[in-house]
Motif scaffolding. Sequence first.
Motif, PDB file in Angstrom:
ATOM      1  N   ILE A   1       0.838  -1.201   0.000  1.00 53.33           N
ATOM      2  CA  ILE A   1       0.000   0.000   0.000  1.00 53.33           C
ATOM      3  C   ILE A   1       0.872   1.250   0.000  1.00 53.33           C
ATOM      4  N   VAL A   2       1.898   1.266   0.830  1.00 49.79           N
ATOM      5  CA  VAL A   2       2.816   2.403   0.866  1.00 49.79           C
ATOM      6  C   VAL A   2       3.454   2.607  -0.506  1.00 49.79           C
ATOM      7  N   HIS A   3       3.858   1.535  -1.142  1.00 54.36           N
ATOM      8  CA  HIS A   3       4.474   1.631  -2.470  1.00 54.36           C
ATOM      9  C   HIS A   3       3.518   2.290  -3.461  1.00 54.36           C
ATOM     10  N   VAL A   4       2.268   1.853  -3.462  1.00 52.07           N
ATOM     11  CA  VAL A   4       1.281   2.442  -4.381  1.00 52.07           C
ATOM     12  C   VAL A   4       1.076   3.918  -4.059  1.00 52.07           C
ATOM     13  N   LEU A   5       0.894   4.238  -2.786  1.00 50.71           N
ATOM     14  CA  LEU A   5       0.638   5.621  -2.401  1.00 50.71           C
ATOM     15  C   LEU A   5       1.829   6.533  -2.693  1.00 50.71           C
ATOM     16  N   PHE A   6       3.024   6.073  -2.370  1.00 53.30           N
ATOM     17  CA  PHE A   6       4.205   6.919  -2.524  1.00 53.30           C
ATOM     18  C   PHE A   6       4.613   7.093  -3.981  1.00 53.30           C
TER      19      PHE A   6
ATOM     20  N   ALA B   1      -4.444   5.681   9.976  1.00 55.25           N
ATOM     21  CA  ALA B   1      -4.894   7.058   9.743  1.00 55.25           C
ATOM     22  C   ALA B   1      -3.953   7.786   8.781  1.00 55.25           C
ATOM     23  N   ALA B   2      -2.657   7.628   8.960  1.00 51.50           N
ATOM     24  CA  ALA B   2      -1.690   8.294   8.080  1.00 51.50           C
ATOM     25  C   ALA B   2      -1.810   7.771   6.649  1.00 51.50           C
ATOM     26  N   LEU B   3      -2.066   6.480   6.495  1.00 45.22           N
ATOM     27  CA  LEU B   3      -2.256   5.923   5.155  1.00 45.22           C
ATOM     28  C   LEU B   3      -3.537   6.465   4.521  1.00 45.22           C
ATOM     29  N   HIS B   4      -4.590   6.593   5.307  1.00 43.43           N
ATOM     30  CA  HIS B   4      -5.813   7.213   4.787  1.00 43.43           C
ATOM     31  C   HIS B   4      -5.520   8.647   4.330  1.00 43.43           C
ATOM     32  N   LEU B   5      -4.769   9.385   5.122  1.00 48.43           N
ATOM     33  CA  LEU B   5      -4.426  10.755   4.761  1.00 48.43           C
ATOM     34  C   LEU B   5      -3.650  10.789   3.444  1.00 48.43           C
ATOM     35  N   ALA B   6      -2.710   9.871   3.273  1.00 49.71           N
ATOM     36  CA  ALA B   6      -1.923   9.802   2.035  1.00 49.71           C
ATOM     37  C   ALA B   6      -2.784   9.409   0.837  1.00 49.71           C
ATOM     38  N   ASN B   7      -3.911   8.773   1.102  1.00 48.59           N
ATOM     39  CA  ASN B   7      -4.843   8.370   0.043  1.00 48.59           C
ATOM     40  C   ASN B   7      -5.941   9.432  -0.160  1.00 48.59           C
ATOM     41  N   ASP B   8      -5.763  10.594   0.422  1.00 45.41           N
ATOM     42  CA  ASP B   8      -6.742  11.692   0.344  1.00 45.41           C
ATOM     43  C   ASP B   8      -8.085  11.305   0.958  1.00 45.41           C
TER      44      ASP B   8
ATOM     45  N   ILE C   1       3.421  14.478   4.547  1.00 40.43           N
ATOM     46  CA  ILE C   1       2.526  13.334   4.708  1.00 40.43           C
ATOM     47  C   ILE C   1       3.303  12.022   4.613  1.00 40.43           C
ATOM     48  N   LYS C   2       4.198  11.915   3.651  1.00 40.44           N
ATOM     49  CA  LYS C   2       5.013  10.695   3.546  1.00 40.44           C
ATOM     50  C   LYS C   2       5.856  10.515   4.809  1.00 40.44           C
ATOM     51  N   GLY C   3       6.392  11.615   5.327  1.00 39.19           N
ATOM     52  CA  GLY C   3       7.159  11.539   6.568  1.00 39.19           C
ATOM     53  C   GLY C   3       6.311  11.079   7.735  1.00 39.19           C
ATOM     54  N   LEU C   4       5.061  11.502   7.757  1.00 41.60           N
ATOM     55  CA  LEU C   4       4.134  11.084   8.813  1.00 41.60           C
ATOM     56  C   LEU C   4       3.829   9.593   8.708  1.00 41.60           C
ATOM     57  N   VAL C   5       3.641   9.106   7.490  1.00 42.61           N
ATOM     58  CA  VAL C   5       3.431   7.668   7.291  1.00 42.61           C
ATOM     59  C   VAL C   5       4.642   6.898   7.811  1.00 42.61           C
ATOM     60  N   LEU C   6       5.824   7.301   7.402  1.00 41.61           N
ATOM     61  CA  LEU C   6       7.044   6.594   7.819  1.00 41.61           C
ATOM     62  C   LEU C   6       7.234   6.674   9.321  1.00 41.61           C
ATOM     63  N   TRP C   7       7.002   7.852   9.907  1.00 41.06           N
ATOM     64  CA  TRP C   7       7.178   8.010  11.339  1.00 41.06           C
ATOM     65  C   TRP C   7       6.218   7.106  12.124  1.00 41.06           C
ATOM     66  N   THR C   8       4.947   7.081  11.716  1.00 40.98           N
ATOM     67  CA  THR C   8       3.992   6.237  12.441  1.00 40.98           C
ATOM     68  C   THR C   8       4.369   4.763  12.331  1.00 40.98           C
ATOM     69  N   ARG C   9       4.857   4.357  11.159  1.00 42.34           N
ATOM     70  CA  ARG C   9       5.255   2.950  11.001  1.00 42.34           C
ATOM     71  C   ARG C   9       6.427   2.591  11.905  1.00 42.34           C
TER      72      ARG C   9
END
Length: 146
Positions: free
Chosen positions: A7-12, A45-52, A134-142
């Motif tokens: 999912i991260v790969h698709v979003l990023f 939540a961060a992944l949802h944010l990255a997916n708008d 946003i990408k930084g937030l995804v990585l940080w939460t992970r």
Amino acid sequence: MSTTDEIVHVLFNRGLPPLEPGDKVWNDGLTGKIKGLKEHRFVVAALHLANDDIHNCHLISQDNEGDPTADLLHATLHRREGDYGNSKYWWSRVSHPLIPSITTAKSFVDACEVHAGSGSSEEVKLREKQWEEIKGLVLWTRENCH
């Protein structure tokens, strides 16, 4: 079933997201996959944010009000939905290692309000900065939310 890495790969690897996606989720097909992940709620939540997906990010952040990461997600999602006053309210409540300066965060909100939808080179710069955030937030939460 998709993994978080998939999912991260698709979003990023998507194009540069808009400052304000409105109520349009970038990839509807990812919504259920993100919800189904066995991850900490802030990763989801961060992944949802990255997916708008402002709505699903909001549900999680609002349910966890008072947690620094939830409040950061909350401030960010309100900026993305164009609710700038509410975003600045939440920035006033944020104390998080990803945000070194609340003043700078609020100035970014102001710049987004001025340039959203303008098509200007400044809007593109803001979109790039927001996407990195946003990408930084995804990585940080992970890395930090278990």
